[in-house]
Enzyme design. Structure first.
Site, PDB file in Angstrom:
ATOM      1  N   GLY A  16       0.837  -1.192   0.000  1.00 31.44           N
ATOM      2  CA  GLY A  16       0.000   0.000   0.000  1.00 31.44           C
ATOM      3  C   GLY A  16       0.871   1.241   0.000  1.00 31.44           C
ATOM      4  CD  GLN A  64       3.464   5.781   2.672  1.00 33.85           C
ATOM      5  OE1 GLN A  64       2.474   5.278   2.169  1.00 33.85           O
ATOM      6  NE2 GLN A  64       4.463   5.056   3.149  1.00 33.85           N
ATOM      7  CB  CYS A 107       5.362   2.043   7.242  1.00 38.17           C
ATOM      8  SG  CYS A 107       4.913   3.561   6.399  1.00 38.17           S
ATOM      9  CG  LEU A 108       6.595   0.930   1.139  1.00 39.58           C
ATOM     10  CD1 LEU A 108       5.975   1.278  -0.207  1.00 39.58           C
ATOM     11  CD2 LEU A 108       7.694  -0.116   0.983  1.00 39.58           C
ATOM     12  CG  HIS A 124      -0.456   1.354   7.471  1.00 37.27           C
ATOM     13  ND1 HIS A 124       0.499   0.841   8.320  1.00 37.27           N
ATOM     14  CD2 HIS A 124       0.211   2.168   6.602  1.00 37.27           C
ATOM     15  CE1 HIS A 124       1.692   1.337   7.984  1.00 37.27           C
ATOM     16  NE2 HIS A 124       1.548   2.141   6.938  1.00 37.27           N
ATOM     17  CD  GLU A 125      -0.930   2.510   2.927  1.00 39.09           C
ATOM     18  OE1 GLU A 125      -0.440   3.645   2.864  1.00 39.09           O
ATOM     19  OE2 GLU A 125      -0.254   1.493   3.160  1.00 39.09           O
ATOM     20  CG  HIS A 142       0.621   6.851   5.570  1.00 45.49           C
ATOM     21  ND1 HIS A 142       1.752   7.272   6.216  1.00 45.49           N
ATOM     22  CD2 HIS A 142       0.817   5.539   5.320  1.00 45.49           C
ATOM     23  CE1 HIS A 142       2.605   6.263   6.349  1.00 45.49           C
ATOM     24  NE2 HIS A 142       2.058   5.184   5.822  1.00 45.49           N
TER      25      HIS A 142
HETATM   26 NI    NI Z   1       2.825   3.259   5.694  1.00 46.66          NI
END
Ligand code: NI
Length: 170
Positions: free
Chosen positions: A46, A51, A92-93, A134-135, A138
């Site tokens: 995701g 991000q 998380c990226l 989660h997204e 963000h």
């Molecule tokens: Ni993340």
């Protein structure tokens, strides 16, 4: 198509709140394509526009094994969530190398626009439910590590700043 640079925690731009998308136009469709390419390349399941330093409510998700089930969520809303919770080990990226347990609603119902500007709904549980929540965090300027203890958050910030310094030297 283009790979977009992914902001790393604790970059302050990750804490900005995203604005709703006013119109799903070619600019947004290009953003979606670039975000999908960036997510698959990473690889991740995701990615939120926040991000990649775009502060509009756009998310791409693909939790399939084969990476052939792209979901595009524009202006997403959670219209129902279960009282049941589930604990998942998240990563998380934007927080590379860090994984920890977070508790979230086990099942949710989501409403969003797709890349054609059409409203759709879906039910999610398991990893997909985790990923959507989660997204969506963000987009509200929240990173999953904020659910962890202050001590752990401190350790993570220290670790990532050290990696950053080492990367600059290398
Ligand atoms: Ni993340």
């Amino acid at each position: 198509m283009a790979l977009l640079p992914i902001l790393r925690y604790p970059d302050p731009r990750l804490f900005k709140v995203a604005e709703p998308v006013r119109e799903v136009d070619d600019r947004i469709r290009q953003l979606v394509r670039d975000m999908a390419e960036t997510m698959y390349d990473a690889p991740g399941v995701g990615l939120a526009a926040t991000q990649v330093d775009v502060h509009e409510r756009v998310i791409v998700i693909d939790v399939s094994e084969e990476g052939d089930d792209l979901r595009v969520l524009i202006n997403p809303e959670i219209i129902w969530k279960s009282d049941d919770l589930q604990v998942y080990e998240e990563g998380c990226l934007s927080v590379p190398g860090v994984y920890d347990k977070v508790e979230r609603a086990a099942s949710i119902r989501v409403r969003a626009l797709n890349e054609n500007g059409e409203t759709y709904e879906f039910d999610a549980d398991g990893l997909l439910a985790v990923c959507v929540q989660h997204e969506m965090d963000h987009l509200m300027g929240k990173v999953f590590v904020e659910y962890l203890s202050p001590l752990k958050q401190n350790r993570i910030r220290t670790k990532l700043r050290k990696q950053e310094r080492e990367a600059v030297r290398a």
